[in-house]
Every structure is written in structure tokens, then in C-alpha cells.
Design a protein around this motif. Structure first.
Motif, PDB file in Angstrom:
ATOM      1  N   LYS A  11       6.043  22.929   8.031  1.00 28.21           N
ATOM      2  CA  LYS A  11       6.205  23.318   6.427  1.00 28.21           C
ATOM      3  C   LYS A  11       7.539  22.773   6.216  1.00 28.21           C
ATOM      4  N   LYS A  12       8.630  22.830   6.730  1.00 28.53           N
ATOM      5  CA  LYS A  12      10.066  22.555   6.411  1.00 28.53           C
ATOM      6  C   LYS A  12      10.232  20.979   6.212  1.00 28.53           C
ATOM      7  N   TYR A  13       9.886  20.205   7.346  1.00 25.56           N
ATOM      8  CA  TYR A  13       9.629  18.875   7.290  1.00 25.56           C
ATOM      9  C   TYR A  13       8.753  18.388   6.127  1.00 25.56           C
ATOM     10  N   LEU A  14       7.567  18.900   5.765  1.00 29.94           N
ATOM     11  CA  LEU A  14       6.845  18.517   4.857  1.00 29.94           C
ATOM     12  C   LEU A  14       7.681  18.601   3.367  1.00 29.94           C
ATOM     13  N   SER A  15       8.257  19.935   3.140  1.00 31.26           N
ATOM     14  CA  SER A  15       8.887  20.341   2.109  1.00 31.26           C
ATOM     15  C   SER A  15      10.069  19.399   1.616  1.00 31.26           C
ATOM     16  N   ASN A  16      11.023  19.008   2.788  1.00 27.49           N
ATOM     17  CA  ASN A  16      11.901  17.876   2.878  1.00 27.49           C
ATOM     18  C   ASN A  16      11.477  16.716   2.200  1.00 27.49           C
ATOM     19  N   GLU A  17      10.159  16.357   2.297  1.00 24.92           N
ATOM     20  CA  GLU A  17       9.792  14.902   1.935  1.00 24.92           C
ATOM     21  C   GLU A  17       9.131  14.983   0.551  1.00 24.92           C
ATOM     22  N   GLY A  18       9.018  16.205   0.093  1.00 23.44           N
ATOM     23  CA  GLY A  18       8.255  16.543  -1.196  1.00 23.44           C
ATOM     24  C   GLY A  18       6.758  16.634  -1.387  1.00 23.44           C
ATOM     25  N   HIS A  19       6.418  17.184   0.022  1.00 22.51           N
ATOM     26  CA  HIS A  19       4.879  17.630   0.319  1.00 22.51           C
ATOM     27  C   HIS A  19       4.881  18.972  -0.199  1.00 22.51           C
ATOM     28  N   GLN A  20       3.780  19.331  -0.361  1.00 25.36           N
ATOM     29  CA  GLN A  20       3.406  20.705  -0.628  1.00 25.36           C
ATOM     30  C   GLN A  20       2.533  21.445   0.505  1.00 25.36           C
ATOM     31  N   THR A  21       2.687  22.809   0.888  1.00 24.97           N
ATOM     32  CA  THR A  21       2.051  23.374   1.600  1.00 24.97           C
ATOM     33  C   THR A  21       1.144  24.427   0.867  1.00 24.97           C
ATOM     34  N   ALA A  22      -0.361  23.762   1.016  1.00 30.37           N
ATOM     35  CA  ALA A  22      -1.216  24.247   0.125  1.00 30.37           C
ATOM     36  C   ALA A  22      -1.845  25.451   0.994  1.00 30.37           C
ATOM     37  N   GLY A  23      -1.669  25.832   2.210  1.00 33.61           N
ATOM     38  CA  GLY A  23      -2.254  27.101   2.708  1.00 33.61           C
ATOM     39  C   GLY A  23      -1.402  27.109   4.273  1.00 33.61           C
ATOM     40  N   TYR A  24      -1.445  28.189   4.890  1.00 34.26           N
ATOM     41  CA  TYR A  24      -0.682  28.348   6.238  1.00 34.26           C
ATOM     42  C   TYR A  24      -1.558  29.414   6.986  1.00 34.26           C
ATOM     43  N   ARG A  25      -2.031  29.243   8.180  1.00 32.21           N
ATOM     44  CA  ARG A  25      -2.531  30.289   8.911  1.00 32.21           C
ATOM     45  C   ARG A  25      -2.164  30.304  10.347  1.00 32.21           C
ATOM     46  N   ILE A  26      -1.917  31.268  10.964  1.00 30.69           N
ATOM     47  CA  ILE A  26      -2.040  31.516  12.544  1.00 30.69           C
ATOM     48  C   ILE A  26      -3.157  32.074  12.811  1.00 30.69           C
ATOM     49  N   HIS A  53       0.970  -1.225   0.034  1.00 32.53           N
ATOM     50  CA  HIS A  53      -0.060  -0.036  -0.095  1.00 32.53           C
ATOM     51  C   HIS A  53       0.718   1.215  -0.098  1.00 32.53           C
ATOM     52  N   LYS A  54       2.003   1.367   0.925  1.00 31.81           N
ATOM     53  CA  LYS A  54       2.815   2.329   1.006  1.00 31.81           C
ATOM     54  C   LYS A  54       3.510   2.716  -0.324  1.00 31.81           C
ATOM     55  N   GLU A  55       3.899   1.551  -1.028  1.00 32.15           N
ATOM     56  CA  GLU A  55       4.441   1.702  -2.449  1.00 32.15           C
ATOM     57  C   GLU A  55       3.796   2.203  -3.350  1.00 32.15           C
ATOM     58  N   LYS A  56       2.251   2.044  -3.184  1.00 35.15           N
ATOM     59  CA  LYS A  56       1.333   2.814  -4.342  1.00 35.15           C
ATOM     60  C   LYS A  56       0.935   4.104  -3.931  1.00 35.15           C
ATOM     61  N   ALA A  57       1.223   4.587  -2.882  1.00 38.14           N
ATOM     62  CA  ALA A  57       0.620   5.797  -2.094  1.00 38.14           C
ATOM     63  C   ALA A  57       1.152   7.268  -3.174  1.00 38.14           C
ATOM     64  N   LYS A  58       0.371   8.309  -3.165  1.00 36.42           N
ATOM     65  CA  LYS A  58       1.053   9.241  -3.722  1.00 36.42           C
ATOM     66  C   LYS A  58       2.229   9.926  -3.190  1.00 36.42           C
ATOM     67  N   LYS A  59       2.832  10.433  -4.173  1.00 38.90           N
ATOM     68  CA  LYS A  59       4.264  10.797  -3.578  1.00 38.90           C
ATOM     69  C   LYS A  59       4.530  12.172  -3.124  1.00 38.90           C
ATOM     70  N   SER A  60       3.196  13.039  -3.319  1.00 38.78           N
ATOM     71  CA  SER A  60       3.420  14.473  -2.750  1.00 38.78           C
ATOM     72  C   SER A  60       2.140  14.597  -2.232  1.00 38.78           C
ATOM     73  N   ILE A  61       1.755  14.983  -1.023  1.00 36.88           N
ATOM     74  CA  ILE A  61       0.408  15.393  -0.402  1.00 36.88           C
ATOM     75  C   ILE A  61       0.298  16.987  -0.320  1.00 36.88           C
ATOM     76  N   ARG A  62      -0.638  17.385  -0.558  1.00 33.96           N
ATOM     77  CA  ARG A  62      -0.965  19.040  -0.503  1.00 33.96           C
ATOM     78  C   ARG A  62      -1.365  18.964   0.928  1.00 33.96           C
ATOM     79  N   CYS A  63      -0.862  19.930   1.943  1.00 34.97           N
ATOM     80  CA  CYS A  63      -1.291  19.997   3.497  1.00 34.97           C
ATOM     81  C   CYS A  63      -1.481  21.465   3.825  1.00 34.97           C
ATOM     82  N   PHE A  64      -2.283  21.604   4.415  1.00 37.42           N
ATOM     83  CA  PHE A  64      -2.575  23.031   4.942  1.00 37.42           C
ATOM     84  C   PHE A  64      -2.128  22.956   6.297  1.00 37.42           C
ATOM     85  N   VAL A  65      -1.349  23.980   6.907  1.00 35.34           N
ATOM     86  CA  VAL A  65      -0.869  23.958   8.056  1.00 35.34           C
ATOM     87  C   VAL A  65      -1.551  25.193   9.020  1.00 35.34           C
TER      88      VAL A  65
END
Length: 174
Positions: free
Chosen positions: A43-58, A12-24
Motif C-alpha cells: 500500500k505504501k509503495y502504491l501511494s508513493n507512486e500516486g496509485h490508490q488502494t481501492a480495497g485491502y483484506r487479510i 505506450h508508457k507515456e500514454k498510460a494512466k497516472k493513477s491505478i486503483r489497486c486492491f491489496v
């Protein structure tokens, strides 16, 4: 001795998408973009693993503000996972857990249990005060973490990054 991953989990993990779009999301009454070390770390951890930050709010630790940003994030068509940090303790102003709990459709109880166990190994009995949680909401993965950089680092390295692709793929029926 490590426990070998079950073969079907590995497939299952092998078939998983490589890049996930995350909102932080960071919940804090005091942090801004320059002092939000936990949100920046996520955000840095996500980026380093090839994921994308689709949004960020405080947002402030106010239930209506937390609810509004979760509605925004979960309503965005390009977001696959939401990672929120802060407001998970038991202080009077900590409101994240109550809001997140209302959104969760399927709770992943093991996330909070294992997070608290790993935290216990690191910080001791104070780990019982963490109300870290995860599950699904509106077809997306929703993860809620404490706001400390140590907690974020632990969760990202030990739980989220090893499983986020798998969680999103399972949720999307892949």
C-alpha cells in the motif's frame, strides 16, 4: 550497460494512466493489520507512486477465503489491479497459487520467471520455491507475490511499479 527501452514501449508508457486503483490482499494464518508488514508495504509503495488502494483484506490461507476475496476484488468496478501476497510457497497450507491460477485468463509467464531470477540473485537457490505469478483476470491485472517483505519490496520496486500503468493501459486498450 543498460538496454534502452524500445521507442514504442516508451510511447505506450507515456500514454498510460497516472493513477491505478489497486486492491491489496494478504494471505496469512497469523497476520493482522498491525503485523501485516508486506501488505502495508504494498500500500505504501502504491501511494508513493500516486496509485490508490481501492480495497485491502487479510484472509486465512484457505482456498475458499482466497477465492471469495478475489471474487470481491475482481468484481469491483473501480478496481484495475489486484496484488495478493502470501501463500505462494510449497508448504502444505500454501494455497494461493492454485486459487490464483484458476482465475488467470492470460498468464504473464515472464513475471514469475524474472521475479525468481531476481530473487535468486538476492537469496540464492531457495528462489525456486516461489510460485509468484501474474496475468489478467476479468479485465484486471492480477499479481500474486510471496508474503515476505523482501519479496514484496523486490517485486514492487523492480517489476510492478515500473510496469503497472503500462499493463493496465494495455489491458484497457489504451
Amino acid at each position: 550497460m543498460s538496454v534502452p527501452e524500445h521507442n514504442s514501449v516508451h510511447k505506450h508508457k507515456e500514454k498510460a494512466k497516472k493513477s491505478i486503483r489497486c486492491f491489496v490482499v494478504t494471505v496469512s494464518d497469523t497476520r493482522d493489520e498491525t503485523t501485516d508488514t508486506s501488505g502495508q508495504a504494498i500500500k505504501k509503495y502504491l501511494s508513493n507512486e500516486g496509485h490508490q488502494t481501492a480495497g485491502y483484506r487479510i484472509v486465512k490461507d484457505e482456498p475458499h477465503q482466497i477465492e471469495a476475496v478475489l471474487n470481491e476484488a475482481l468484481g469491483a468496478g473501480d478496481v484495475e489491479a489486484v496484488i495478493i501476497n502470501g501463500g505462494t510457497g510449497i508448504a502444505p497450507r500454501d494455497a494461493t497459487y492454485e486459487v490464483v491460477s484458476r482465475f488467470l485468463e492470460k498468464k504473464l509467464d515472464g513475471f514469475g520467471e524474472i521475479f525468481r531470477y531476481l530473487s535468486f540473485l538476492d537469496i540464492g537457490s531457495a528462489a525456486i520455491m516461489s510460485r509468484a505469478a501474474a496475468g489478467t483476470a476479468r479485465g484486471k491485472v492480477l499479481i500474486s507475490l510471496p508474503g515476505s517483505k523482501g519479496a514484496v519490496t523486490l517485486a514492487m520496486e523492480k517489476l510492478i511499479l515500473p510496469e503497472i500503468r503500462h499493463m493496465v493501459s494495455q489491458l484497457q486498450g489504451q
